[in-house]
Design an enzyme around this catalytic site. Structure first.
Site, PDB file in Angstrom:
ATOM      1  N   ILE A  80       0.869  -1.174   0.000  1.00 30.10           N
ATOM      2  CA  ILE A  80       0.000   0.000   0.000  1.00 30.10           C
ATOM      3  C   ILE A  80       0.907   1.224   0.000  1.00 30.10           C
ATOM      4  O   ILE A  80       1.798   1.327   0.851  1.00 30.10           O
ATOM      5  CB  ILE A  80      -0.881   0.027   1.274  1.00 30.10           C
ATOM      6  CG1 ILE A  80      -1.748  -1.221   1.385  1.00 30.10           C
ATOM      7  CG2 ILE A  80      -1.691   1.311   1.365  1.00 30.10           C
ATOM      8  CD1 ILE A  80      -2.997  -1.214   0.572  1.00 30.10           C
ATOM      9  N   CYS A  81       0.711   2.145  -0.917  1.00 32.90           N
ATOM     10  CA  CYS A  81       1.517   3.372  -0.951  1.00 32.90           C
ATOM     11  C   CYS A  81       1.303   4.145   0.350  1.00 32.90           C
ATOM     12  O   CYS A  81       0.180   4.544   0.664  1.00 32.90           O
ATOM     13  CB  CYS A  81       1.133   4.236  -2.145  1.00 32.90           C
ATOM     14  SG  CYS A  81       2.005   5.817  -2.165  1.00 32.90           S
ATOM     15  N   ILE A  82       2.368   4.346   1.094  1.00 31.69           N
ATOM     16  CA  ILE A  82       2.248   4.965   2.410  1.00 31.69           C
ATOM     17  C   ILE A  82       1.736   6.402   2.331  1.00 31.69           C
ATOM     18  O   ILE A  82       0.891   6.806   3.126  1.00 31.69           O
ATOM     19  CB  ILE A  82       3.577   4.875   3.200  1.00 31.69           C
ATOM     20  CG1 ILE A  82       3.364   5.325   4.652  1.00 31.69           C
ATOM     21  CG2 ILE A  82       4.688   5.647   2.512  1.00 31.69           C
ATOM     22  CD1 ILE A  82       4.523   5.013   5.565  1.00 31.69           C
ATOM     23  N   ALA A  85      -1.921   6.322   1.441  1.00 27.71           N
ATOM     24  CA  ALA A  85      -2.676   5.735   2.549  1.00 27.71           C
ATOM     25  C   ALA A  85      -2.871   6.739   3.683  1.00 27.71           C
ATOM     26  O   ALA A  85      -3.983   6.877   4.217  1.00 27.71           O
ATOM     27  CB  ALA A  85      -1.966   4.489   3.057  1.00 27.71           C
TER      28      ALA A  85
END
Length: 131
Positions: A80-82, A85
C-alpha cells in the site's frame, strides 16, 4: 508459452469502481494460467483495498478478504503506498503510534511501502498491468 512474472498496480477502491475487482479477476486468471504474480501495489484510491474496517453487505463480495486469501495461498506481496494511505486514513500500528492516532486499520497481509517498492517490482517483473 512460457510463464511470466507480473506486477499489478491497483488505483481503484475496493468498492465503487471496477478497477480493483477487475485486478482481482485478472490475478486469478494469471495464476490459473501458470504465471507468477509477484506483487500487487495499491496506489491512489486503491489504498482502500487494505482497509480492515471495510464491511460489505452479506450479499456482496468481500474483496479485501479475497485479496488476503489469494496473497496467502499464492505467496505474493501486497503493498500500500504509504503517502496515499496516510492521506486517506489507512494506517498501520506503527504510523498510528507515531502520529498519535487512536487506531490502526491496515488489514493483515498488506504492507505500507513507498514508491521505491513499486519501482523495484517493475524492474523484476516481466509485465506490469495497471487497473
Amino acid at each position: 508459452m512460457s510463464s511470466l512474472s507480473y506486477c499489478l498496480l491497483v488505483t481503484g477502491p475496493a468498492y465503487g469502481t471496477q478497477q480493483a475487482s477487475s485486478a482481482y479477476q485478472f490475478a486469478q486468471a494469471l495464476i490459473t494460467m501458470g504465471h507468477k504474480l509477484n506483487t500487487v501495489f495499491f496506489y491512489r484510491e486503491g489504498v482502500y483495498n487494505g482497509n480492515q474496517l471495510t464491511s460489505p453487505a452479506s450479499d456482496e463480495f468481500d474483496l479485501v478478504s479475497a485479496w488476503q486469501m489469494m496473497a496467502t495461498e499464492h505467496r505474493f506481496s501486497m503493498h500500500i503506498c504509504i503517502a496515499a494511505a496516510l492521506r486517506r486514513g489507512v494506517i498501520d500500528a506503527q504510523q498510528a503510534s507515531e502520529l498519535n492516532l487512536p487506531v490502526a486499520n491496515l488489514a493483515e497481509g498488506f504492507e505500507l511501502s513507498g514508491l521505491g517498492t513499486l519501482a523495484e517490482a517493475m524492474l523484476i517483473c516481466d509485465r506490469v498491468v495497471q487497473f
